[in-house]
Design an enzyme around this catalytic site. Sequence first.
Site, PDB file in Angstrom:
ATOM      1  N   GLY A 227       9.313   5.114  -7.038  1.00 27.22           N
ATOM      2  CA  GLY A 227       9.636   6.490  -7.404  1.00 27.22           C
ATOM      3  C   GLY A 227      11.045   6.917  -7.029  1.00 27.22           C
ATOM      4  O   GLY A 227      11.790   7.452  -7.849  1.00 27.22           O
TER       5      GLY A 227
ATOM      6  N   LYS B  94       9.980   3.481   6.640  1.00 24.58           N
ATOM      7  CA  LYS B  94       9.341   2.735   7.720  1.00 24.58           C
ATOM      8  C   LYS B  94       9.282   1.238   7.500  1.00 24.58           C
ATOM      9  O   LYS B  94       8.908   0.782   6.421  1.00 24.58           O
ATOM     10  CB  LYS B  94       7.906   3.218   7.886  1.00 24.58           C
TER      11      LYS B  94
ATOM     12  N   GLY C 181       4.258   0.793  -5.287  1.00 24.80           N
ATOM     13  CA  GLY C 181       3.470  -0.075  -4.419  1.00 24.80           C
ATOM     14  C   GLY C 181       3.063  -1.368  -5.112  1.00 24.80           C
ATOM     15  O   GLY C 181       3.114  -2.450  -4.514  1.00 24.80           O
TER      16      GLY C 181
ATOM     17  N   ARG D 278       6.349   7.331 -17.053  1.00 23.11           N
ATOM     18  CA  ARG D 278       5.084   6.595 -17.094  1.00 23.11           C
ATOM     19  C   ARG D 278       4.256   6.957 -18.329  1.00 23.11           C
ATOM     20  O   ARG D 278       3.461   6.147 -18.803  1.00 23.11           O
ATOM     21  CB  ARG D 278       4.273   6.875 -15.818  1.00 23.11           C
TER      22      ARG D 278
HETATM   23  C1  3PG Z   1       1.846   5.299  -7.444  1.00 20.20           C
HETATM   24  O1  3PG Z   1       2.294   6.335  -7.949  1.00 20.20           O
HETATM   25  O2  3PG Z   1       2.407   4.698  -6.529  1.00 20.20           O
HETATM   26  C2  3PG Z   1       0.599   4.722  -8.038  1.00 20.20           C
HETATM   27  O3  3PG Z   1       0.154   5.498  -9.102  1.00 20.20           O
HETATM   28  C3  3PG Z   1      -0.478   4.523  -7.003  1.00 20.20           C
HETATM   29  O4  3PG Z   1      -0.865   5.747  -6.453  1.00 20.20           O
HETATM   30  P1  3PG Z   1      -1.653   5.756  -5.083  1.00 20.20           P
HETATM   31  O5  3PG Z   1      -0.663   5.260  -4.038  1.00 20.20           O
HETATM   32  O6  3PG Z   1      -2.097   7.157  -4.847  1.00 20.20           O
HETATM   33  O7  3PG Z   1      -2.799   4.789  -5.207  1.00 20.20           O
END
Ligand code: 3PG
Length: 415
Positions: free
Chosen positions: A351, A198, A374, A40
């Site tokens: 991730g 989930k 997300g 990133r």
């Molecule tokens: C992530 O790593 O999924 C994003 O940076 C968002 O992070 P967060 O879910 O803590 O908002």
Amino acid sequence: MDFLRLSDISAAELAGKRIFIRADFNVPFDADGALSDDTRIRAALTGIRACLDAGAAVMLTSHLGRPREGALTAAESLAPVASHLAKLLGQPVPLVRDWTDGRFELAPGGIVMLENCRGNPGEKADDPALAARIARFVDLYVNDAFGTAHRRECTLHALALAAPVACAGPLMTAELDALGRALAQPARPLAAIVAGSKVSTKLTILESLADKVDVLVLGGGIANTFLAARGCPVGASLHEPDLLDAARAVERRLAEHAGVVWLPEDVVVADRFAPDALTRTLHVDDVPEGWMILDIGPDSRDSLADVLQRAGTIVWNGPVGVFEMDAFAAGTRALATAVAASPAYSIAGGGDTLAAIARFGITEDIDYISTGGGAFLEFLEGRELPALAALRARARPASRRLPPTPVFENEPEPA
Ligand code: 3PG
Ligand code: MG
């Protein structure tokens, strides 16, 4: 795209300006506190360099983790990110704490890292007063944080509305171009791999994908819930008994346009969740009481490879087994190899998926790797991402003009 991009602004216009870049440096650290993946950070370099090369004064920030506002811990500091970025850029990147009043030194051509923005009171609430305070020392706001575009927080949303001019950075733009291309007119069959622990956290994405994809490949706890919904015994496997009806509804929605769910036919089961557990490979109808499904079996690996070989487009989020443990890595290895070998246009995000791609060495074979987890899923789902909504709201031509002369001042006006 219906918003301003950094590339729409000339280097001459950027020169001397105070540019605030919101990046997503929510990066992983190992047990010793060392940065374990800088994807990133490297992905944000293009935008940072464009601003520095143009002679702008660059302020950079990100969230890291989920700190309590006003109470950052040492582990939540962007200090290691700043020092890593300094190495990549070959220039100092000082870390600034308590920066929301703009009282820090910064000259054109220089860059500072503003400490974890989620530590600022008002960040999570998208506070317009905090945004107004920050906007006072900003000429141009750049959002290059695609990975966080699904959050409505101050440096992603309210600040985009409050800054004199707001635009999308090159990473944000590239992500939206690549994902948009894959989804707007996908080469068929379109296969989506959605795996994870989930169903509950991914139910809306599964429902929305059910209308769009030809094959929905499921893995992990999600697959177990769907297996249970089909009447298979899942033993002690992670699954959600409350969501069997929801799983059946997703299958029905796919069937309406001849789409299918792909589930394993054989699985690797273990007597406990441990790298040295006792394991057996069994048909999905034969999972014994008390055992847990931790990977897909050899027949499933073949059938999955076959599905992906025939796909025109592959969207991949999530592993099909507990690949962090060698005993349960074969399924995800086969999945990675199959995505890499397929002639399909492939995009991957999240991730765990990025970790699998790195582990199995197939980075070069994926057409597009997203920095979003997300945000990637919410984009696929067709949801409006709040950060983009704010950039779109600023797209009116009148709000695109930067002041004609550099307004940089070394001493920002007091609050
Ligand atoms: C992530 O790593 O999924 C994003 O940076 C968002 O992070 P967060 O879910 O803590 O908002
Ligand atoms: Mg996350």
